[in-house]
Enzyme design. Structure first.
Site, PDB file in Angstrom:
ATOM      1  N   CYS A  80      -1.154   5.195  10.240  1.00 32.48           N
ATOM      2  CA  CYS A  80      -0.019   4.500  10.441  1.00 32.48           C
ATOM      3  C   CYS A  80      -0.380   2.933  11.095  1.00 32.48           C
ATOM      4  O   CYS A  80      -1.110   3.047  12.090  1.00 32.48           O
ATOM      5  CB  CYS A  80       0.729   5.234  11.486  1.00 32.48           C
ATOM      6  SG  CYS A  80       1.240   7.028  11.176  1.00 32.48           S
ATOM      7  N   CYS A 138       6.650  -5.522  15.642  1.00 32.38           N
ATOM      8  CA  CYS A 138       6.336  -4.551  16.575  1.00 32.38           C
ATOM      9  C   CYS A 138       5.038  -4.970  17.014  1.00 32.38           C
ATOM     10  O   CYS A 138       4.021  -4.983  16.276  1.00 32.38           O
ATOM     11  CB  CYS A 138       6.691  -3.032  16.298  1.00 32.38           C
ATOM     12  SG  CYS A 138       8.205  -2.970  15.493  1.00 32.38           S
ATOM     13  N   GLU A 160       0.912  -1.373  -0.042  1.00 33.29           N
ATOM     14  CA  GLU A 160       0.017   0.098  -0.035  1.00 33.29           C
ATOM     15  C   GLU A 160       0.839   1.309   0.198  1.00 33.29           C
ATOM     16  O   GLU A 160       1.901   1.228   0.674  1.00 33.29           O
ATOM     17  CB  GLU A 160      -0.809   0.048   1.049  1.00 33.29           C
ATOM     18  CG  GLU A 160      -1.880  -1.374   1.288  1.00 33.29           C
ATOM     19  CD  GLU A 160      -3.013  -1.468   2.414  1.00 33.29           C
ATOM     20  OE1 GLU A 160      -3.764  -2.099   2.308  1.00 33.29           O
ATOM     21  OE2 GLU A 160      -2.630  -0.564   3.306  1.00 33.29           O
ATOM     22  N   GLY A 171       6.840  -1.905   6.205  1.00 36.67           N
ATOM     23  CA  GLY A 171       8.226  -2.619   6.061  1.00 36.67           C
ATOM     24  C   GLY A 171       9.290  -1.843   6.722  1.00 36.67           C
ATOM     25  O   GLY A 171       8.864  -0.738   7.210  1.00 36.67           O
ATOM     26  N   GLU A 172      10.487  -2.283   6.673  1.00 34.79           N
ATOM     27  CA  GLU A 172      11.478  -1.663   7.298  1.00 34.79           C
ATOM     28  C   GLU A 172      12.543  -1.415   6.386  1.00 34.79           C
ATOM     29  O   GLU A 172      13.286  -2.227   5.825  1.00 34.79           O
ATOM     30  CB  GLU A 172      12.315  -2.688   8.447  1.00 34.79           C
ATOM     31  CG  GLU A 172      13.546  -2.224   9.166  1.00 34.79           C
ATOM     32  CD  GLU A 172      13.360  -0.881   9.641  1.00 34.79           C
ATOM     33  OE1 GLU A 172      12.569  -0.368  10.492  1.00 34.79           O
ATOM     34  OE2 GLU A 172      14.337  -0.119   9.009  1.00 34.79           O
ATOM     35  N   CYS A 192       3.641   8.446   1.710  1.00 28.57           N
ATOM     36  CA  CYS A 192       3.827   7.405   2.284  1.00 28.57           C
ATOM     37  C   CYS A 192       4.143   5.989   1.514  1.00 28.57           C
ATOM     38  O   CYS A 192       3.243   5.532   0.992  1.00 28.57           O
ATOM     39  CB  CYS A 192       2.953   7.084   3.617  1.00 28.57           C
ATOM     40  SG  CYS A 192       3.319   5.952   4.714  1.00 28.57           S
ATOM     41  N   ASN A 208      -3.266   3.947  16.748  1.00 24.00           N
ATOM     42  CA  ASN A 208      -4.235   3.670  15.717  1.00 24.00           C
ATOM     43  C   ASN A 208      -4.601   2.315  15.956  1.00 24.00           C
ATOM     44  O   ASN A 208      -4.052   1.347  15.669  1.00 24.00           O
ATOM     45  CB  ASN A 208      -3.852   4.007  14.080  1.00 24.00           C
ATOM     46  CG  ASN A 208      -3.844   5.296  13.962  1.00 24.00           C
ATOM     47  OD1 ASN A 208      -4.793   6.105  14.470  1.00 24.00           O
ATOM     48  ND2 ASN A 208      -2.566   5.498  13.262  1.00 24.00           N
ATOM     49  N   CYS A 210       6.471  -6.894   7.024  1.00 19.71           N
ATOM     50  CA  CYS A 210       7.587  -6.600   7.834  1.00 19.71           C
ATOM     51  C   CYS A 210       8.017  -7.772   8.797  1.00 19.71           C
ATOM     52  O   CYS A 210       7.202  -8.520   9.089  1.00 19.71           O
ATOM     53  CB  CYS A 210       7.226  -5.658   8.401  1.00 19.71           C
ATOM     54  SG  CYS A 210       8.551  -4.785   9.633  1.00 19.71           S
ATOM     55  N   CYS A 265       1.807  -2.877  15.732  1.00 18.79           N
ATOM     56  CA  CYS A 265       1.700  -2.757  14.165  1.00 18.79           C
ATOM     57  C   CYS A 265       1.040  -3.624  13.274  1.00 18.79           C
ATOM     58  O   CYS A 265       1.367  -4.901  13.484  1.00 18.79           O
ATOM     59  CB  CYS A 265       3.010  -2.284  13.842  1.00 18.79           C
ATOM     60  SG  CYS A 265       3.026  -1.882  11.828  1.00 18.79           S
ATOM     61  N   SER A 279      11.965   5.290  15.407  1.00 23.07           N
ATOM     62  CA  SER A 279      10.696   4.697  15.891  1.00 23.07           C
ATOM     63  C   SER A 279      11.068   4.170  17.263  1.00 23.07           C
ATOM     64  O   SER A 279      11.303   3.044  17.461  1.00 23.07           O
ATOM     65  CB  SER A 279       9.755   3.556  15.193  1.00 23.07           C
ATOM     66  OG  SER A 279       9.461   4.169  14.081  1.00 23.07           O
ATOM     67  N   LEU A 280      10.982   5.068  18.580  1.00 24.31           N
ATOM     68  CA  LEU A 280      11.394   4.665  19.591  1.00 24.31           C
ATOM     69  C   LEU A 280      10.369   3.934  20.557  1.00 24.31           C
ATOM     70  O   LEU A 280      10.485   2.939  21.001  1.00 24.31           O
ATOM     71  CB  LEU A 280      11.910   5.901  20.436  1.00 24.31           C
ATOM     72  CG  LEU A 280      12.896   5.700  21.448  1.00 24.31           C
ATOM     73  CD1 LEU A 280      14.038   4.875  21.179  1.00 24.31           C
ATOM     74  CD2 LEU A 280      13.260   7.051  22.163  1.00 24.31           C
ATOM     75  N   HIS A 281       9.275   4.749  20.750  1.00 27.13           N
ATOM     76  CA  HIS A 281       7.983   4.280  21.335  1.00 27.13           C
ATOM     77  C   HIS A 281       8.296   3.788  23.101  1.00 27.13           C
ATOM     78  O   HIS A 281       7.198   3.344  23.503  1.00 27.13           O
ATOM     79  CB  HIS A 281       7.710   3.030  20.566  1.00 27.13           C
ATOM     80  CG  HIS A 281       7.429   3.119  19.375  1.00 27.13           C
ATOM     81  ND1 HIS A 281       6.451   4.350  18.773  1.00 27.13           N
ATOM     82  CD2 HIS A 281       7.862   2.645  18.078  1.00 27.13           C
ATOM     83  CE1 HIS A 281       6.649   4.421  17.379  1.00 27.13           C
ATOM     84  NE2 HIS A 281       7.307   3.192  17.184  1.00 27.13           N
TER      85      HIS A 281
HETATM   86  N1  SAH Z   1       9.552   0.120  10.080  1.00 26.96           N
HETATM   87  C1  SAH Z   1       9.784   1.494   9.823  1.00 26.96           C
HETATM   88  C2  SAH Z   1       8.537   2.205   9.060  1.00 26.96           C
HETATM   89  C3  SAH Z   1       7.363   1.837   9.087  1.00 26.96           C
HETATM   90  S1  SAH Z   1       6.130   2.298  10.441  1.00 26.96           S
HETATM   91  C4  SAH Z   1       9.658   2.033  11.335  1.00 26.96           C
HETATM   92  O1  SAH Z   1       9.086   1.366  12.197  1.00 26.96           O
HETATM   93  O2  SAH Z   1       9.801   3.287  11.678  1.00 26.96           O
HETATM   94  C5  SAH Z   1       5.668   4.034  10.405  1.00 26.96           C
HETATM   95  C6  SAH Z   1       5.417   4.391  11.796  1.00 26.96           C
HETATM   96  O3  SAH Z   1       4.122   4.160  12.306  1.00 26.96           O
HETATM   97  C7  SAH Z   1       6.500   3.989  12.986  1.00 26.96           C
HETATM   98  O4  SAH Z   1       6.606   4.823  13.880  1.00 26.96           O
HETATM   99  C8  SAH Z   1       5.516   2.923  13.595  1.00 26.96           C
HETATM  100  O5  SAH Z   1       5.932   2.602  14.855  1.00 26.96           O
HETATM  101  C9  SAH Z   1       4.063   3.682  13.413  1.00 26.96           C
HETATM  102  N2  SAH Z   1       2.955   2.790  13.927  1.00 26.96           N
HETATM  103  C10 SAH Z   1       2.972   1.486  13.467  1.00 26.96           C
HETATM  104  N3  SAH Z   1       1.713   0.864  14.027  1.00 26.96           N
HETATM  105  C11 SAH Z   1       0.894   1.979  14.561  1.00 26.96           C
HETATM  106  C12 SAH Z   1      -0.272   2.072  15.187  1.00 26.96           C
HETATM  107  N4  SAH Z   1      -1.110   1.032  15.089  1.00 26.96           N
HETATM  108  N5  SAH Z   1      -0.536   3.229  15.674  1.00 26.96           N
HETATM  109  C13 SAH Z   1       0.392   4.522  15.406  1.00 26.96           C
HETATM  110  N6  SAH Z   1       1.554   4.263  15.037  1.00 26.96           N
HETATM  111  C14 SAH Z   1       2.182   2.900  14.238  1.00 26.96           C
END
Ligand code: SAH
Length: 372
Positions: free
Chosen positions: A338, A117, A93, A163-164, A106, A295, A113, A120, A217-219
């Site tokens: 996202c 995570c 997508e 993807g990464e 995007c 999300n 992937c 995701c 993407s730290l989180h």
């Molecule tokens: N693999 C890469 C790029 C793809 S994800 C990465 O991890 O950065 C793009 C962003 O969306 C990342 O910061 C990811 O953590 C975030 N993301 C993934 N799932 C999400 C969700 N359900 N709600 C909000 N953000 C999300």
């Protein structure tokens, strides 16, 4: 077409090399870039300033193909999502986010992937394959064709789709080179962003090869929590990741900042204490912070925090001197937000089985987003 070289996958160096291999001058490669990207020409026969024999060779051995569009959805808020055929029952997508004065695309870099995570939905479908550079550039070509009807084009690219990107860097690097190149898309290096879950060797490769923007993407502000949310943290813990980030920021120079992404999940990583910890952790790093309220997707087991909690988290970071943006969710009605991107396929179950066999682990049982 099989066996043919897809010229959308070649950056300037590779394009010049292709022509040199044919016994021609490197400038022929630059001529080709202008035909493709400035003239929008995809018919070799019409590239009349190339020698006739070269045109014939191209017709026999090269192609300019973009992925087929399987579905095109427009959200109420103007967000557009394309589902693209990536071959062999695979779909990816691409999401276009039009805003005042800019059009952000995007882009996906892989089919699925492998990082898994926990929050995701792309991660839940597993990994199928890398996208070739031509399919990454192809997403931009398609979006620009769509936008040209409005007299507009893509102004910003974020590799934040499926993807990464740093696990497919051999394709992502030439693709981003094409995005930056004046002979092609000519997008500013500040407006092309690679987003990574923290693949440290990939960040180190970026130091050697590019100067596009980097989002990490730290989180989570500590390893225990990050191990849970972003499993690749077990391989590259926060301290190593922060060192790699420092190296990249130093490499960027001229006061450019790294972007730290932080998805806020209710009761998991959204407390005031965690905001303070994050502020402290990031103190040595020249960065700005992007907060993304989670999300939801079916079966995720997570919830989005209350706006008041998001506000409290953001305020704490701002009071600590960080530029902190709150990413507003776009395209929710078409599952384009996202973490909601999944390559919807009819035989997903079969594909998951194949994937699970490849990994030698159990078939993922998680409920995926509802079929449209
Ligand atoms: N693999 C890469 C790029 C793809 S994800 C990465 O991890 O950065 C793009 C962003 O969306 C990342 O910061 C990811 O953590 C975030 N993301 C993934 N799932 C999400 C969700 N359900 N709600 C909000 N953000 C999300």
């Amino acid at each position: 077409m099989t066996g043919r070289i897809n010229l959308y996958g070649l950056d300037r160096n590779a394009m010049e090399a292709l022509f040199v291999e044919q016994g021609l001058q490197p400038f022929r490669g630059r001529q080709m870039m202008k035909w493709i990207y400035h003239q929008g020409e995809d018919n070799f026969a019409r590239m009349t300033d190339l020698p006739r024999t070269t045109r014939q060779w191209l017709e026999d051995n090269a192609c300019l193909e973009v992925p087929d569009v399987v579905a095109h959805n427009e959200s109420r808020d103007g967000t557009v999502k394309w589902v693209l055929d990536a071959g062999e029952d695979n779909y990816v997508e691409t999401v276009l986010i039009p805003e005042k004065g800019r059009n952000t695309l995007c882009v996906s870099s892989q089919i699925g992937c492998m990082l898994d995570c926990s929050f995701c939905s792309t991660g839940k479908q597993g990994f199928s394959a890398n996208l070739p550079a031509s399919a990454i550039v192809g997403q931009l070509v398609l979006a620009n064709r769509f936008l040209s009807q409005r007299g507009e084009n893509v102004t910003n690219v974020v590799l934040m789709g499926m993807g990464e990107p740093l696990l497919n860097y051999d394709a992502v690097l030439p693709a981003t080179n094409v995005m930056l190149d004046d002979l092609a898309f000519g997008i500013s290096k500040r407006r092309v962003t690679i987003s990574t879950a923290g693949v440290v060797p990939g960040i180190n490769r970026m130091v050697e090869s590019t100067d596009v923007a980097l989002a990490v993407s730290l989180h989570a502000p500590d390893d225990d929590l990050r191990n849970e949310l972003v499993p690749i943290n077990r391989k590259y813990p926060i301290s190593e990741l922060m060192e790699a980030c420092q190296r990249y920021v130093r490499h960027l120079g001229d006061r450019r900042k790294l972007v730290i992404e932080y998805t806020l999940i209710h009761g998991v990583n959204d407390s005031l204490e965690q905001a303070k910890q994050l502020a402290k952790l990031l103190r040595p790093l020249r960065c700005k912070i992007n907060l993304i309220p989670f999300n939801p997707f079916p079966g995720s087991g997570y919830e989005r925090p209350d706006p008041a909690v998001v506000y409290r988290f953001q305020t704490c970071l701002m009071n600590n001197g960080y530029t902190t943006m709150l990413r507003t969710t776009r395209g929710e009605d078409i599952d384009a937000a996202c973490g909601q991107l999944v390559g919807r396929v009819q035989d997903r179950t079969r594909r998951q089985e194949r994937y699970a066999r490849k990994l030698g682990r159990e078939i993922p049982t998680v409920q995926l987003a509802a079929e449209s």
